[in-house]
Design a protein around this motif. Structure first.
Motif, short mmCIF file in Angstrom:
data_model
loop_
_atom_site.label_atom_id
_atom_site.label_comp_id
_atom_site.label_asym_id
_atom_site.label_seq_id
_atom_site.Cartn_x
_atom_site.Cartn_y
_atom_site.Cartn_z
N THR A 1 -11.89 -2.82 2.20
CA THR A 1 -10.58 -3.16 1.64
C THR A 1 -9.53 -3.17 2.74
OG1 THR A 1 -11.14 -2.36 -0.56
CG2 THR A 1 -8.80 -2.43 0.00
N ARG A 2 -9.54 -2.18 3.62
CA ARG A 2 -8.57 -2.15 4.72
C ARG A 2 -8.68 -3.41 5.57
NH1 ARG A 2 -10.53 3.04 5.25
NH2 ARG A 2 -11.35 2.67 7.36
N VAL B 1 0.79 -6.44 5.45
CA VAL B 1 0.61 -5.16 4.75
C VAL B 1 1.89 -4.34 4.89
CG1 VAL B 1 -0.78 -3.07 4.57
CG2 VAL B 1 -1.87 -5.23 5.21
N SER C 1 -7.03 2.78 -2.61
CA SER C 1 -7.78 1.57 -2.20
C SER C 1 -8.08 1.56 -0.71
CB SER C 1 -7.02 0.31 -2.60
OG SER C 1 -5.78 0.23 -1.91
N VAL C 2 -7.22 2.19 0.09
CA VAL C 2 -7.40 2.19 1.55
C VAL C 2 -8.57 3.06 2.00
CG1 VAL C 2 -5.00 1.61 2.08
CG2 VAL C 2 -5.70 4.02 1.90
N THR D 1 -1.51 -2.46 -4.57
CA THR D 1 -2.84 -1.85 -4.59
C THR D 1 -2.77 -0.43 -5.12
OG1 THR D 1 -2.59 -1.00 -2.34
CG2 THR D 1 -3.54 -3.21 -2.57
N LYS E 1 4.99 0.82 -5.69
CA LYS E 1 4.31 -0.43 -5.33
C LYS E 1 4.39 -1.48 -6.42
CE LYS E 1 0.44 1.71 -4.57
NZ LYS E 1 0.74 3.13 -4.78
N ARG F 1 -5.11 10.03 3.19
CA ARG F 1 -4.75 8.61 3.07
C ARG F 1 -3.63 8.14 3.99
NH1 ARG F 1 -4.82 8.15 -3.54
NH2 ARG F 1 -7.04 8.62 -3.81
N ILE G 1 0.86 -1.18 0.00
CA ILE G 1 0.00 0.00 0.00
C ILE G 1 0.89 1.23 0.00
CG2 ILE G 1 -1.90 -1.17 1.19
CD1 ILE G 1 -1.01 0.33 3.78
N LEU H 1 -7.32 -6.44 3.56
CA LEU H 1 -5.85 -6.42 3.46
C LEU H 1 -5.23 -6.83 4.80
CD1 LEU H 1 -5.35 -3.11 1.44
CD2 LEU H 1 -4.95 -5.44 0.60
N TYR I 1 -3.02 4.39 5.65
CA TYR I 1 -1.88 3.49 5.38
C TYR I 1 -1.25 3.06 6.70
CZ TYR I 1 -1.93 5.59 0.62
OH TYR I 1 -2.27 6.05 -0.63
N TYR J 1 3.61 -0.81 3.90
CA TYR J 1 3.37 0.57 3.48
C TYR J 1 4.65 1.11 2.88
CZ TYR J 1 2.58 5.65 4.41
OH TYR J 1 2.46 7.03 4.32
#
Length: 186
Positions: free
Chosen positions: A91-92, A101, A85-86, A81, A18, A150, A11, A95, A154, A103
């Motif tokens: 979705t969070r 996950v 998406s977060v 991602t 990414k 965001r 993420i 994931l 994350y 970051y």
């Protein structure tokens, strides 16, 4: 090899690396690589900008949520991602409950450099069109607004955070591997 072929989900903001890091990480670990934006393009037969234009951001986010839900059910994958998406709590949750996950963190200055000539970033293109400007100020302003919304998300779901600012891809991949081993994930 990952214990029980666990998944790794990348993420972070656009321009963090990414997709590039994900491809190399998957190769290093002999895992399958997926990119949620590429999956959307494959399934719609159109690029992300077109999907944004036709369906708007909310339509795109609905597609993204469904595809990430589907992909995170797989085992033994690395998934890159989309930066936004977060924004989806579903979705969070998916994931954070279905894999590790990571970051990939970067600064606004690096994002500006890395996305400068990229014509596939709908939110940046929109900021230019809205302001009738092609200067870095409107893009910087957009990136700052996105980061404000965001970055906390994350950080909320990240198991590992790695800065990509002054590092090459190989260094970032190795750093992720080392941090995974320290946490007994590999």
């Amino acid at each position: 090899m990952l214990v029980e072929r666990r998944n790794i989900f990348l993420i972070g903001p656009m321009g963090a690396g990414k997709s590039t890091v994900g491809r190399q990480l998957a190769k290093q670990l002999s895992l399958l690589f997926f990119d949620s934006d590429q999956e959307i393009e494959i399934r719609t037969g159109a690029n992300i900008s077109w999907v944004f234009d036709v369906e708007g951001e909310s339509g795109f986010r609905d597609r993204e949520e469904k595809i990430i839900n589907e992909l995170t059910k797989k085992t033994g994958i690395v998934l890159a991602t989309g930066g936004g998406s977060v924004l989806s709590s579903i979705t969070r949750k998916n994931l954070s409950s279905r894999g590790l996950v990571v970051y990939l963190k970067t600064t606004i200055d690096k994002q500006l450099i890395r996305t400068k000539r990229d014509k596939r970033r709908p939110l940046l293109l929109q900021s230019l069109n809205d302001g009738f400007s092609t200067n870095d100020d409107s893009i910087r302003e957009t990136l700052e607004l996105l980061a404000k919304a965001r970055n906390p998300l994350y950080e909320e779901i990240a198991n590992i955070t790695v800065s990509t600012d002054e590092q090459n891809v190989r260094f970032v991949v190795n750093k992720i591997l080392v941090l995974c081993k320290k946490q007994n994930i590999l």
